[in-house]
Enzyme design. Sequence first.
Site, mmCIF file in Angstrom:
data_model
loop_
_atom_site.group_PDB
_atom_site.id
_atom_site.type_symbol
_atom_site.label_atom_id
_atom_site.label_comp_id
_atom_site.label_asym_id
_atom_site.label_seq_id
_atom_site.Cartn_x
_atom_site.Cartn_y
_atom_site.Cartn_z
ATOM 1 N N ASP A 96 0.855 -1.181 0.000
ATOM 2 C CA ASP A 96 0.000 0.000 0.000
ATOM 3 C C ASP A 96 0.893 1.233 0.000
ATOM 4 O O ASP A 96 1.542 1.548 1.001
ATOM 5 C CB ASP A 96 -0.922 0.005 1.230
ATOM 6 N N GLU A 131 -2.106 -1.421 -5.883
ATOM 7 C CA GLU A 131 -3.344 -0.800 -6.337
ATOM 8 C C GLU A 131 -3.123 -0.046 -7.643
ATOM 9 O O GLU A 131 -2.017 0.430 -7.928
ATOM 10 C CB GLU A 131 -3.873 0.169 -5.276
ATOM 11 N N ASP A 134 -3.376 1.823 6.767
ATOM 12 C CA ASP A 134 -2.541 1.383 5.658
ATOM 13 C C ASP A 134 -2.212 -0.102 5.758
ATOM 14 O O ASP A 134 -2.175 -0.806 4.738
ATOM 15 C CB ASP A 134 -1.253 2.207 5.619
#
Length: 340
Positions: free
Chosen positions: A116, A200, A282
């Site tokens: 992340d 992501e 996170d």
Amino acid sequence: MKNFTDSRTGKRKGKRVGFPRFKKRGRARDSFRYTTGAYGPASNLQVKLPRLGRVKVHEAMGALTGRLAAGSARLLGATVSRTAGRWFVAFTVEIDREIPQNPSARQRAGGAVGVDAGVKHLAVLSTGEQVDNPRPLTRSLRRLRTASRAYARSKPGSAGRRQRAAALGHLHAHIAHQRRDGLHKLTTRLTKNHDVIVVEDLHVAGMVRNRRLARAVSDTGMAEIRRQLTYKTVWYGSRLVVADRWYPSSKTCSGCGWRNPSLTPADRTFACQSCGLVIDRDLNAAINLRNLVAASTSETENARGADRRTQPAGRVAVKREPGTARAGQTGGASPRGEAA
């Protein structure tokens, strides 16, 4: 000229390419390219360039000269450029690279990992590790302002202005080198130690439109992390999985799957109202990204339709399940179409 003519005739797709403009020295990136003539490494610390002869270089080229001597590499071109008063030569090389198919357990002891990327930390891994953000631009802002102010106050065309411009360029180059060094160390370590890396599909261009976050987002280099992971996973035999842009990794509980749609970016802790899990925001997102790999192998194999790239405008199709995609692609959107 070829790009211009191909764009006019429709052979080149994408944004229309305009007529090439002449570059003036000092007003553009100073560079020139060799594609013909005698060029290439002359020795371990020398390069041979047409009309320039032998030029000493700072970096040793043993790896390149060894491949050229063994016949496993072929030179395609050389580009000479100048950055902040330093000259660089970059060779375009076609090589035969061995891609590991079955990496050993020692090399891939970490298994799958979710990454992340953020602003507070450069990256938070699903293993619990938090990679510090060096913030090279933020740490150099004071010196950058001083150098910029001195350059702006100097007389145009003077020797002092050229000196201050060189000092300002050196500072900008130093900041860029610091950022690039940290990103390369992170991505190399991830691709060497983990089988699968899940990231992501961040819309970085949209994030920098927020004037309050633009500087911090640009200082991290989020898009560069994914770009480096894309080719390094091929080099080291690992696999890169890109989660869908609309997958709510930060709003979903990594323990039970409960979703909190009211979670805001200011909330740094995720508190689940279903199972009572309290975890860093996170870290929770990174764990969800890691779990998405196991879920995608069974749940999204028979997902229904609309398996296409997210449209630039309009409503997103909802007849699909949260999915993943390989590097360079976009997976399925979540049924609710919520952002992480």
